[in-house]
Design an enzyme around this catalytic site. Sequence first.
Site, PDB file in Angstrom:
ATOM      1  N   ASP A 152      -6.654   1.359   0.993  1.00 33.97           N
ATOM      2  CA  ASP A 152      -6.691   1.483   2.458  1.00 33.97           C
ATOM      3  C   ASP A 152      -8.100   1.153   2.938  1.00 33.97           C
ATOM      4  O   ASP A 152      -8.933   0.670   2.162  1.00 33.97           O
ATOM      5  CB  ASP A 152      -6.244   2.885   2.895  1.00 33.97           C
ATOM      6  CG  ASP A 152      -7.271   3.965   2.553  1.00 33.97           C
ATOM      7  OD1 ASP A 152      -8.237   3.680   1.796  1.00 33.97           O
ATOM      8  OD2 ASP A 152      -7.109   5.093   3.049  1.00 33.97           O
ATOM      9  N   LYS A 158       0.828  -1.207   0.000  1.00 35.17           N
ATOM     10  CA  LYS A 158       0.000   0.000   0.000  1.00 35.17           C
ATOM     11  C   LYS A 158       0.862   1.256   0.000  1.00 35.17           C
ATOM     12  O   LYS A 158       0.632   2.179  -0.791  1.00 35.17           O
ATOM     13  CB  LYS A 158      -0.934   0.008   1.213  1.00 35.17           C
ATOM     14  CG  LYS A 158      -1.919   1.172   1.211  1.00 35.17           C
ATOM     15  CD  LYS A 158      -2.748   1.219   2.474  1.00 35.17           C
ATOM     16  CE  LYS A 158      -1.963   1.836   3.606  1.00 35.17           C
ATOM     17  NZ  LYS A 158      -2.775   2.077   4.813  1.00 35.17           N
TER      18      LYS A 158
END
Length: 213
Positions: free
Chosen positions: A138, A120
């Site tokens: 997220d 991420k």
Amino acid sequence: MNKDKRRQILERLRAENPHPTTELNYSSPFELLIAVILSAQATDVGVNKATDRLYPVANTPEAILALGVDGLKHYIKTIGLFNAKAENVIKTCAILLERHQGQVPENREALEALPGVGRKTANVVLNTAFGWPTIAVDTHIFRVANRTRFAPGKNVDEVERQLLKWVPAEFKQDVHHWFILHGRYTCVARKPRCGSCVIEDLCEFKDKVYPND
């Protein structure tokens, strides 16, 4: 959700916010990298308060490394998990100096080799600092993708794969910012603000919430 509906959603989000970007404060790829490492399980507002104090004092790998772990903790102690994050940031700074001439590498494998950097974080840096069409998933993006049924998935990797599959190339650069901001301010976790949502009629969420409910 069909292809046309997905495109309409993206077009509306683009019309509302043509040039989205992160809400983290940064002025270089390195500042962005450190801010994203610090943002794990923390708010952007909280991270900005810390980096607004830190960066005027130290905003390069050399300067942060010179602070040491304890010196860095002084600036980031208001952020959750600051002890572990301080260790990771110091190790990351050392690796950047040893292997990358103090520069943030524009390379996924090299980024993910840095302490505190997962897929991420690498996606955020590649997208926001270097303009790659990556999509960092997220909690906000995961919620919006599943709730709207735009790109449903059981985990963040599955949602990322679905988004990469269904988002046309012209939207890939910005979609992660649109979905984060939409999840942060409109499609919030506990009580989504469906009455003020620009994609409410396109969203396939069955339990929509309105002000008078």
